[in-house]
Design a protein around this motif. Sequence first.
Motif, PDB file in Angstrom:
ATOM      1  N   PHE A  97      16.675  17.754  33.021  1.00 21.28           N
ATOM      2  CA  PHE A  97      17.907  18.266  33.376  1.00 21.28           C
ATOM      3  C   PHE A  97      18.504  17.445  34.329  1.00 21.28           C
ATOM      4  O   PHE A  97      19.834  17.385  34.664  1.00 21.28           O
ATOM      5  N   SER A  98      17.834  16.650  35.250  1.00 19.75           N
ATOM      6  CA  SER A  98      18.511  15.766  36.277  1.00 19.75           C
ATOM      7  C   SER A  98      19.466  14.741  35.710  1.00 19.75           C
ATOM      8  O   SER A  98      20.073  14.284  36.198  1.00 19.75           O
ATOM      9  N   SER A  99      18.849  14.317  34.398  1.00 14.85           N
ATOM     10  CA  SER A  99      19.679  13.196  33.855  1.00 14.85           C
ATOM     11  C   SER A  99      20.550  13.681  32.744  1.00 14.85           C
ATOM     12  O   SER A  99      21.050  12.745  32.038  1.00 14.85           O
ATOM     13  N   GLY A 100      20.651  14.912  32.687  1.00 13.72           N
ATOM     14  CA  GLY A 100      21.552  15.325  31.694  1.00 13.72           C
ATOM     15  C   GLY A 100      21.325  15.206  30.164  1.00 13.72           C
ATOM     16  O   GLY A 100      21.960  15.117  29.134  1.00 13.72           O
ATOM     17  N   THR A 101      19.999  14.988  30.015  1.00 11.10           N
ATOM     18  CA  THR A 101      19.381  14.673  28.514  1.00 11.10           C
ATOM     19  C   THR A 101      18.463  15.976  28.083  1.00 11.10           C
ATOM     20  O   THR A 101      17.381  15.819  27.347  1.00 11.10           O
ATOM     21  N   GLY A 102      18.742  17.050  28.792  1.00  9.72           N
ATOM     22  CA  GLY A 102      17.844  18.262  28.364  1.00  9.72           C
ATOM     23  C   GLY A 102      17.958  18.655  26.864  1.00  9.72           C
ATOM     24  O   GLY A 102      19.110  18.473  26.484  1.00  9.72           O
ATOM     25  N   PRO A 103      17.181  19.310  26.532  1.00  9.98           N
ATOM     26  CA  PRO A 103      17.318  20.097  25.152  1.00  9.98           C
ATOM     27  C   PRO A 103      18.270  21.452  25.233  1.00  9.98           C
ATOM     28  O   PRO A 103      18.443  21.914  26.279  1.00  9.98           O
ATOM     29  N   ASP A 104      18.386  21.709  23.773  1.00  9.73           N
ATOM     30  CA  ASP A 104      19.087  23.165  23.765  1.00  9.73           C
ATOM     31  C   ASP A 104      17.947  24.423  24.012  1.00  9.73           C
ATOM     32  O   ASP A 104      18.546  25.313  24.503  1.00  9.73           O
ATOM     33  N   VAL A 105      17.017  24.036  23.315  1.00  8.71           N
ATOM     34  CA  VAL A 105      15.831  25.186  23.410  1.00  8.71           C
ATOM     35  C   VAL A 105      14.543  24.245  24.140  1.00  8.71           C
ATOM     36  O   VAL A 105      14.401  23.264  23.472  1.00  8.71           O
ATOM     37  N   TYR A 106      13.893  25.128  24.868  1.00  8.39           N
ATOM     38  CA  TYR A 106      12.543  24.779  25.284  1.00  8.39           C
ATOM     39  C   TYR A 106      11.523  25.811  25.677  1.00  8.39           C
ATOM     40  O   TYR A 106      12.052  26.801  25.862  1.00  8.39           O
ATOM     41  N   GLY A 107      10.308  25.234  25.459  1.00  9.01           N
ATOM     42  CA  GLY A 107       9.134  26.227  25.601  1.00  9.01           C
ATOM     43  C   GLY A 107       8.596  26.061  27.064  1.00  9.01           C
ATOM     44  O   GLY A 107       8.410  24.999  27.642  1.00  9.01           O
ATOM     45  N   HIS A 108       8.010  27.180  27.233  1.00 11.01           N
ATOM     46  CA  HIS A 108       7.161  27.142  28.778  1.00 11.01           C
ATOM     47  C   HIS A 108       6.423  28.239  28.823  1.00 11.01           C
ATOM     48  O   HIS A 108       6.785  29.322  28.172  1.00 11.01           O
ATOM     49  N   GLY A 109       5.655  28.392  30.092  1.00 11.38           N
ATOM     50  CA  GLY A 109       5.021  29.626  30.220  1.00 11.38           C
ATOM     51  C   GLY A 109       5.444  30.315  31.252  1.00 11.38           C
ATOM     52  O   GLY A 109       6.880  30.055  31.855  1.00 11.38           O
ATOM     53  N   PRO A 110       5.474  31.483  31.418  1.00  9.87           N
ATOM     54  CA  PRO A 110       6.408  32.516  32.139  1.00  9.87           C
ATOM     55  C   PRO A 110       6.097  31.935  33.866  1.00  9.87           C
ATOM     56  O   PRO A 110       6.957  32.236  34.496  1.00  9.87           O
ATOM     57  N   ALA A 111       4.979  31.282  34.088  1.00 11.51           N
ATOM     58  CA  ALA A 111       4.970  30.830  35.497  1.00 11.51           C
ATOM     59  C   ALA A 111       6.374  29.959  36.053  1.00 11.51           C
ATOM     60  O   ALA A 111       6.602  30.106  37.189  1.00 11.51           O
ATOM     61  N   ALA A 112       7.000  29.270  35.166  1.00 11.15           N
ATOM     62  CA  ALA A 112       7.936  28.569  35.338  1.00 11.15           C
ATOM     63  C   ALA A 112       9.381  29.310  35.344  1.00 11.15           C
ATOM     64  O   ALA A 112      10.437  28.650  35.892  1.00 11.15           O
ATOM     65  N   VAL A 113       9.387  30.383  35.106  1.00 14.18           N
ATOM     66  CA  VAL A 113      10.647  31.252  34.537  1.00 14.18           C
ATOM     67  C   VAL A 113      11.602  31.312  36.226  1.00 14.18           C
ATOM     68  O   VAL A 113      12.702  30.863  36.036  1.00 14.18           O
ATOM     69  N   ALA A 114      10.809  31.763  37.018  1.00 16.19           N
ATOM     70  CA  ALA A 114      11.675  32.224  38.265  1.00 16.19           C
ATOM     71  C   ALA A 114      12.117  31.032  38.834  1.00 16.19           C
ATOM     72  O   ALA A 114      13.431  30.980  39.184  1.00 16.19           O
ATOM     73  N   ASP A 115      11.524  29.848  38.890  1.00 20.07           N
ATOM     74  CA  ASP A 115      12.117  28.757  39.454  1.00 20.07           C
ATOM     75  C   ASP A 115      13.226  28.142  38.584  1.00 20.07           C
ATOM     76  O   ASP A 115      14.268  27.743  38.925  1.00 20.07           O
ATOM     77  N   LEU A 116      13.266  28.320  37.379  1.00 16.19           N
ATOM     78  CA  LEU A 116      14.437  27.772  36.364  1.00 16.19           C
ATOM     79  C   LEU A 116      15.468  28.790  36.507  1.00 16.19           C
ATOM     80  O   LEU A 116      16.691  28.148  36.492  1.00 16.19           O
ATOM     81  N   VAL A 117      15.188  29.953  36.805  1.00 14.99           N
ATOM     82  CA  VAL A 117      16.288  30.996  37.041  1.00 14.99           C
ATOM     83  C   VAL A 117      16.844  30.527  38.275  1.00 14.99           C
ATOM     84  O   VAL A 117      18.156  30.427  38.476  1.00 14.99           O
ATOM     85  N   GLN A 118      16.281  30.116  39.368  1.00 16.04           N
ATOM     86  CA  GLN A 118      16.847  29.950  40.623  1.00 16.04           C
ATOM     87  C   GLN A 118      17.873  28.794  40.512  1.00 16.04           C
ATOM     88  O   GLN A 118      18.681  28.834  41.251  1.00 16.04           O
ATOM     89  N   TYR A 119      17.516  27.664  39.816  1.00 18.94           N
ATOM     90  CA  TYR A 119      18.293  26.619  39.706  1.00 18.94           C
ATOM     91  C   TYR A 119      19.249  26.663  38.583  1.00 18.94           C
ATOM     92  O   TYR A 119      19.875  25.728  38.226  1.00 18.94           O
ATOM     93  N   GLY A 120      19.422  27.876  38.065  1.00 18.66           N
ATOM     94  CA  GLY A 120      20.496  28.015  36.880  1.00 18.66           C
ATOM     95  C   GLY A 120      20.198  27.133  35.575  1.00 18.66           C
ATOM     96  O   GLY A 120      21.098  26.694  34.762  1.00 18.66           O
ATOM     97  N   ARG A 121      19.109  27.019  35.242  1.00 18.64           N
ATOM     98  CA  ARG A 121      18.574  26.134  34.089  1.00 18.64           C
ATOM     99  C   ARG A 121      17.980  26.953  32.830  1.00 18.64           C
ATOM    100  O   ARG A 121      17.751  26.374  31.935  1.00 18.64           O
ATOM    101  N   VAL A 122      18.254  28.280  32.867  1.00 22.63           N
ATOM    102  CA  VAL A 122      17.813  28.954  31.840  1.00 22.63           C
ATOM    103  C   VAL A 122      18.955  30.068  31.455  1.00 22.63           C
ATOM    104  O   VAL A 122      19.538  30.708  32.479  1.00 22.63           O
ATOM    105  N   GLU A 123      19.140  30.280  30.303  1.00 26.35           N
ATOM    106  CA  GLU A 123      20.386  31.439  29.898  1.00 26.35           C
ATOM    107  C   GLU A 123      19.706  32.791  29.964  1.00 26.35           C
ATOM    108  O   GLU A 123      18.625  33.150  29.280  1.00 26.35           O
ATOM    109  N   PRO A 124      20.366  33.926  30.430  1.00 26.94           N
ATOM    110  CA  PRO A 124      19.827  35.391  30.322  1.00 26.94           C
ATOM    111  C   PRO A 124      20.020  35.735  28.806  1.00 26.94           C
ATOM    112  O   PRO A 124      20.755  35.321  28.024  1.00 26.94           O
ATOM    113  N   LEU A 125      18.841  36.314  28.355  1.00 25.20           N
ATOM    114  CA  LEU A 125      18.748  36.826  27.115  1.00 25.20           C
ATOM    115  C   LEU A 125      19.208  38.282  26.794  1.00 25.20           C
ATOM    116  O   LEU A 125      19.176  38.612  25.500  1.00 25.20           O
ATOM    117  N   ASP A 126      19.564  38.879  27.876  1.00 26.92           N
ATOM    118  CA  ASP A 126      19.649  40.299  27.541  1.00 26.92           C
ATOM    119  C   ASP A 126      20.867  40.958  26.628  1.00 26.92           C
ATOM    120  O   ASP A 126      20.759  41.783  25.814  1.00 26.92           O
TER     121      ASP A 126
END
Lengths: 446, 277
Positions: A97-126
């Motif tokens: 993310f910091s170098s601009g080379t992040g993927p289109d889709v990535y996997g992780h556990g739920p523990a990381a979600v809130a931080d990713l949301v806080q910094y705008g690094r994850v797309e809402p799925l609703d």
Amino acid sequence: MDRNERHTVYPANRRTFLKTSTAVLGSSLLVSACGGPSGGGSGADGDLTVWWPGVNPTEQDFVTEVLIPAFTEKTGRGAQATFIDWPDMSTRLNAGFSSGTGPDVYGHGPAAVADLVQYGRVEPLDDNLDQLDESDRKDLQTGLESGLVDDVHYLYPIASTGRQVAYNAEHFTDAGLDPDTPPTTFVSLREAAEQLAVHKSGKLQRAGIVFSAEAVGMQQAFTSILWAHGGEMFSEDGTSVLFTSDEGVEALTWYASLYQGDAPVDDNLGGTWDGLPPAQSPLATGDTSMTFTDPATLKQIMDAAPELDLRFMDVLAFDEGDEPAAFGGAATGLMINPDSQMQDDAWEFLKLTGSKDYNSMYAQEVGIVPVRASAIDTDYVKASPAMASAVANSEAFRSNPNIPAWTKIRDTLAQYLEQALNGQGTPKEALDAAAAEIEPILAEGR
Amino acid sequence: MLLVAPAALYVLVFQIVPVVYGLILSFTEYTPLQRGAPTFVGLQNYAALVGDADFRGALWVTARYTLQVLPVTIAIALVLALLANRSFRGVGIFRSALYVPHIVSLTAVSMIWLWMYSQNGLINDILGTFNLSPQHWLNEPSSALNGVSVMRIWKALGSNMVLLLAGLQTIPKNLYEAASIDGAGRWHLFRHVTLPGLRPMLIYVIATDIIYLSQSFAEIFVLTSGGPLRSTTTVNYLIYTEAFEYSNMGSASAMAFVLFAFIAALTLIALRGGRER
């Protein structure tokens, strides 16, 4: 030539070199310090890039040989998967993310979600989830809830987990307990553990039950006991601590009683068997009669020790009148990078991975719990008692709170839980001290 | 200037820039997840470390770990080097066997020791043959750091022995002959010829060991994850947690520079001690 003369021989070259060095150093620091607005993702025309958590060879084969070809057939687009060891996942995402080379889709556990949301690094799925059939959404319900932050879905679950008590049926019979009617509450579990524990020369020779005692394991155990007693970790808006309630103190008192007092039943305090092969887990070696574990681990233990009659209890309530509850929900989920220019294809990839057929295949290949409730009818789940029990109990599983800085909060809580389990202060003192340290972190995250 | 340019550029880009960047980060608040530049916070990260009990605890664990592994390693490695400096049948195999642990990766070695220390591992099996009850080597706060230290001593012996052996072989033989003619016994030869002759290499070994041991991470990560009760949480492990689990690069960088100062201080003390003797 004296020393001063030597300094004056190549002044121009030295100055040039120093200037060049300073310019290179300064510009590179400036560039890196400024950061970039984009978190990467492929261009609109290339392959979809996927960062997949886990380096299990079977899992890699499934993704590259089954999932990606199916995705390509469906969308006409290729996909490139990079497999990343779980402990490195956050580091790689940070770097991407910091170098601009992040993927289109990535996997992780739920523990990381809130931080990713806080910094705008994850797309809402609703918006995408709204297009699914109601029955489809319901089928994924428990897992989907694991990815909820402020009532918005961000994580599409692909594997589930849960915490239950596994037990050795033969030990039950030997101790005069009925293995067909195992305990249903933590209170009766403690009594059974006492009957099952074997002492020699004042020391535990065989534990009644063992809990994995590393930080994450302790937090998950405490949270499970707390929920099973009707308690809560935090207020609904995630701004204040609730685990210091009477239920919390009783839950931790019960947990600490496994190690402290006149009749300890767990001798694994401080220990974990994460790095050991399944055949060396205390349940497989016969060093304990029961263990608090997850279905994938129990399946591995059962495969490693097929001669043992190992079974899973249903999710426990704390005492009569309480509702059963335990840590669980999505173990892994996929998320979409908001900077991706292939949002539609990224969603197709998520949907395909979590679809009934492919998710069942994935679970069977890798030996994990499928994410859909309807998977209970699949041959794989029917043939595996550990999986069947986990799927049947899925409604009792709850995810950890999705709040920013969760990993720090979790580790802080675990630090104080460990002190209480070691008899350093009372459970109430430990929970109060944890709350005092966690409240400012909660405030900072909001 | 042109000839040294490639090397200078390498040092600049891959060594000086990251260090300076790390130093700059230590004065900022920064998580790689954020969009935009780090926020300058001045000395806030360093000030926070002063009151951070976890960091103080980690410094103490790091110091204890370094100071309990170092002398034992050096002493045993010196004895082994003295043995390996003799000529006897199979001395090559002896030297190679002692060096093998150094070749194997620290992570792999740690995994093997994790199994050896486990409830049903080799060490408890050996205790069992003497009718002694099994021990929770890595699960008790009182024994976990010692357990890790034993593994690290075993791991560090080979490289230290080889370096000390090289040092021993630079001591001129005629010094021993002259001292023997003057009536020096074994102890006096060791005390007045071997040790002074070995001093430069000994100082080098001590300094490099301090640097490596103070940065211990892999064995802690594999064997204990910093527990139980933080009894094995070294500063480097804390930096890893702060940087990669909590994504706080600013405070992690500040910790790294305090660790750097700590290592530099220990190394200077060792160098000065060696020179004074």
